[in-house]
Design a protein around this motif. Structure first.
Motif, PDB file in Angstrom:
ATOM      1  N   HIS A 126     -15.300 -26.755  -0.193  1.00 39.37           N
ATOM      2  CA  HIS A 126     -15.962 -25.906  -1.185  1.00 39.37           C
ATOM      3  C   HIS A 126     -15.336 -24.522  -1.334  1.00 39.37           C
ATOM      4  O   HIS A 126     -15.810 -23.720  -2.127  1.00 39.37           O
ATOM      5  N   ALA A 127     -14.294 -24.250  -0.593  1.00 34.66           N
ATOM      6  CA  ALA A 127     -13.668 -22.922  -0.690  1.00 34.66           C
ATOM      7  C   ALA A 127     -13.161 -22.681  -2.103  1.00 34.66           C
ATOM      8  O   ALA A 127     -12.677 -23.586  -2.774  1.00 34.66           O
ATOM      9  N   GLU A 128     -13.304 -21.430  -2.530  1.00 30.21           N
ATOM     10  CA  GLU A 128     -12.979 -21.037  -3.905  1.00 30.21           C
ATOM     11  C   GLU A 128     -11.477 -21.149  -4.182  1.00 30.21           C
ATOM     12  O   GLU A 128     -11.061 -21.709  -5.183  1.00 30.21           O
ATOM     13  N   ASP A 129     -10.670 -20.588  -3.278  1.00 29.13           N
ATOM     14  CA  ASP A 129      -9.229 -20.488  -3.552  1.00 29.13           C
ATOM     15  C   ASP A 129      -8.463 -20.410  -2.229  1.00 29.13           C
ATOM     16  O   ASP A 129      -9.034 -20.515  -1.150  1.00 29.13           O
ATOM     17  N   CYS A 154      -7.758 -19.766   3.719  1.00 30.23           N
ATOM     18  CA  CYS A 154      -7.050 -19.159   4.850  1.00 30.23           C
ATOM     19  C   CYS A 154      -8.006 -18.359   5.730  1.00 30.23           C
ATOM     20  O   CYS A 154      -7.890 -18.361   6.959  1.00 30.23           O
ATOM     21  N   ALA A 155      -8.973 -17.692   5.096  1.00 29.35           N
ATOM     22  CA  ALA A 155      -9.940 -16.904   5.867  1.00 29.35           C
ATOM     23  C   ALA A 155     -10.834 -17.819   6.708  1.00 29.35           C
ATOM     24  O   ALA A 155     -11.147 -17.514   7.864  1.00 29.35           O
ATOM     25  N   LEU A 197      -3.870 -29.236  -2.724  1.00 30.63           N
ATOM     26  CA  LEU A 197      -4.759 -29.549  -3.849  1.00 30.63           C
ATOM     27  C   LEU A 197      -4.964 -28.310  -4.735  1.00 30.63           C
ATOM     28  O   LEU A 197      -4.862 -28.374  -5.953  1.00 30.63           O
ATOM     29  N   ARG A 198      -5.265 -27.171  -4.093  1.00 35.30           N
ATOM     30  CA  ARG A 198      -5.494 -25.931  -4.863  1.00 35.30           C
ATOM     31  C   ARG A 198      -4.235 -25.521  -5.616  1.00 35.30           C
ATOM     32  O   ARG A 198      -4.305 -25.036  -6.738  1.00 35.30           O
ATOM     33  N   GLU A 207      -4.050 -24.986  -9.529  1.00 36.67           N
ATOM     34  CA  GLU A 207      -3.619 -23.709 -10.080  1.00 36.67           C
ATOM     35  C   GLU A 207      -2.500 -23.928 -11.099  1.00 36.67           C
ATOM     36  O   GLU A 207      -2.494 -23.334 -12.173  1.00 36.67           O
ATOM     37  N   GLU A 208      -1.561 -24.830 -10.751  1.00 35.58           N
ATOM     38  CA  GLU A 208      -0.471 -25.115 -11.673  1.00 35.58           C
ATOM     39  C   GLU A 208      -0.992 -25.729 -12.965  1.00 35.58           C
ATOM     40  O   GLU A 208      -0.522 -25.401 -14.053  1.00 35.58           O
TER      41      GLU A 208
END
Ligand code: BLA
Length: 507
Positions: A140-143, A148-149, A308-309, A313-314
């Motif tokens: 569920h992380a945004e980006d 990384c956080a 995946l992100r 993004e691409e």
């Protein structure tokens, strides 16, 4: 002052880190033939197993270990899959006397590397379950930043390292710290960049095969493999070892940074080393193999999500480029006879690709906005692109290197992304990015520039890299190139249509 030469950096890259021939203090290693005969043993088997190395060499493991343990090992080895992955057994009571061991077995050609670490009592129970519980947070992380956080927080909590970072490689293999979790008041390395030579190519190659490594104490004794060679004189290849003692130059690097213990896990995105989770501790710090294995798995999950992100993004950037294409088409349609509004076109392009300046020439009209060279220099750059046989997009992160002498350095331009449209007429678009000032801080204690034996110290490698990095812009990404190609094709179509219309009108 700066006496670093390319030869010194090359020499660093020559060190054969898989043949250093020692293990660390926290574990021991047996090299065993497929007939279970011990061919080599690290000199610390007495301390770890309670069996002296000299008493093990040339013996059959079946005569040394209890039948039940041999049964377990045989069963595992039979189902051993891909060699690099190996087999892991946690908390095995090897001798039936209550002492627990974590065991790793890797196949290397005709031999097995079998490694043992004593199970400590003060460890994380079931680290695999901790990793399992983190999966929904990753999903569920945004980006990328949030991923990384989450990673640095999780690894920090699992291991107790003072400092946990996510370190990402740039295309030139220098690296940037993207996320960091710190205990206490250490100085932050967030956003700091490190030169490619800090992790030389052979180390990067090894880290794509062997995905996690720990240096439990940079000052601890290391123990030789006895004898050091196979009967045919070939040194034991420790590529897949989990207790391998590391390069002395890297130990010096860590001491220079004030680090006593280090651990790093590879982040492989689509098979390539994208970055690492890197951990430091000011004191010696051991993390058991079961927890390391859980972190390795976590790094794989993180890598999957990062990949995946990046693809998302691409495709988002691709969609923006298509929207820009539609709007630019409409603009030209409504301006057939009159001069097209090139400033508006430039604004649309700037929505699809992050730039500091745009210059474009279309059908004899020229427009430039933001950080751009003179119109004359623009022409020279377009000529350069045409001469280099490029009819598609052409990118340069360092204009000074790619087209030397074309654009004066004072302009502050680092790189360009050129979209040739009609090279004979000199039609095309060039996007510019400013030169990044490499005011990057070397975090850590100042160290001697050169090691006593004349080898390169980490600090020297850093200043050498600063020299090399002059004149660069923020790198053009695969997404930038793809978006630019969409826009190039779009502008090509429009100009072809316009000139066809002009021709029709004039006949
Ligand atoms: C290995 N260098 C490494 C490793 C890291 C770094 C993470 C993997 C081993 C480990 O986990 O400690 C570098 N660590 C960093 C960086 C950061 C960090 C950049 O935390 C930033 C936050 N190193 C030098 C120079 C040489 C060199 C000049 O600075 C060579 C002359 C060599 N680094 C070097 C070698 C290895 C290494 C040889 C491999 C060590 C091994 O596995 O044996």
């Amino acid at each position: 002052r700066d006496t670093v030469t390319q030869e010194m950096i090359d020499a660093c890259a020559q060190e054969q880190i898989q043949f250093l021939g020692h293990v660390q203090d926290f574990g021991c290693l047996l090299v065993v033939t497929t007939q279970w005969i011990v061919r080599n043993a690290s000199a610390n088997c007495g301390a770890i197993l309670g069996l002296e190395s000299s008493a093990l060499i040339a013996q059959r493991l079946t005569d040394i270990l209890p039948a039940s343990t041999m049964h377990t090992l045989r069963g595992k080895v039979q189902v051993m899959g891909r060699a690099d992955q190996g087999i892991r057994l946690f908390d095995v009571d090897v001798f039936g006397d209550g002492r627990g061991f974590d065991i790793a077995i890797h196949r290397d050609g005709p031999v097995f590397l079998i490694e043992f670490e004593r199970k400590k009592s003060d460890r994380v129970r079931d680290p695999g379950a901790v990793v399992q519980s983190l999966v929904p947070r990753l999903v569920h992380a945004e980006d990328q930043d949030e991923l990384c956080a989450i990673a640095t927080d999780a690894v920090w909590a699992l291991t107790g390292f003072d400092r946990v970072m996510v370190y990402r490689f740039e295309p030139d293999f220098s690296g940037v710290v993207l996320a960091e979790t710190l205990s206490g008041a250490g100085a932050s390395y967030m956003g700091h960049r490190f030169p490619a030579s800090d992790i030389p190519p052979q180390a990067r190659a090894l880290y794509t095969r062997n995905l996690i490594r720990i240096i439990a104490d940079v000052d601890a004794q290391v123990h030789p493999i006895v004898p050091p060679h196979a009967p045919n004189g070939v040194p034991t290849d420790l590529s897949l070892s989990i207790t391998r003692a590391v390069s002395p130059i890297h130990l010096q690097y860590l001491r220079n940074m004030g680090v006593r213990s280090s651990m790093s896990a590879s982040i492989l995105v689509e098979g390539a080393l994208w970055g690492m989770i890197a951990c430091h501790h000011e004191q010696p710090h051991y993390v058991d193999y079961e927890t390391r294995s859980a972190i390795e798995l976590f790094a794989r999950l993180l890598a999957y999500e990062l990949g995946l992100r990046a693809r998302q993004e691409e495709s988002r950037q691709g969609a923006t480029a298509l929207e820009a294409h539609e709007r630019i088409s409409i603009m030209f349609e409504s301006a057939t006879a009159a001069t097209p509004d090139l400033a508006a076109v430039a604004r649309e392009i700037g929505r699809a690709v992050r730039v500091d300046g745009i210059a474009l020439r279309v059908g004899g009209h020229y427009h430039a906005s933001g950080l751009v060279p003179s119109a004359e220099e623009f022409g020279t750059l377009m000529d350069h692109v045409a001469r280099n046989g490029s009819s598609r997009v052409f990118s340069a992160d360092n204009l000074g290197q790619v087209c030397p002498g074309t654009v004066p350095q004072e302009r502050g331009i680092g790189g360009m992304l050129a979209l040739p449209i009609h090279s004979r007429r000199g039609d095309g678009v060039i996007l510019f990015r400013r030169e990044m000032t490499q005011d990057l801080i070397w975090a850590g204690r100042p160290a001697k520039e050169k090691l006593p034996d004349g080898r390169l110290s980490p600090r020297t490698s850093f200043s050498a890299w600063r020299e090399q990095r002059r004149g660069f812009c923020e790198s053009w990404t695969a997404g930038d190139l793809a978006a630019a190609e969409v826009l190039r094709v779009s502008l090509l179509e429009i100009t072809l249509r316009l000139s066809a219309e002009r021709d029709r009108r004039s006949t």
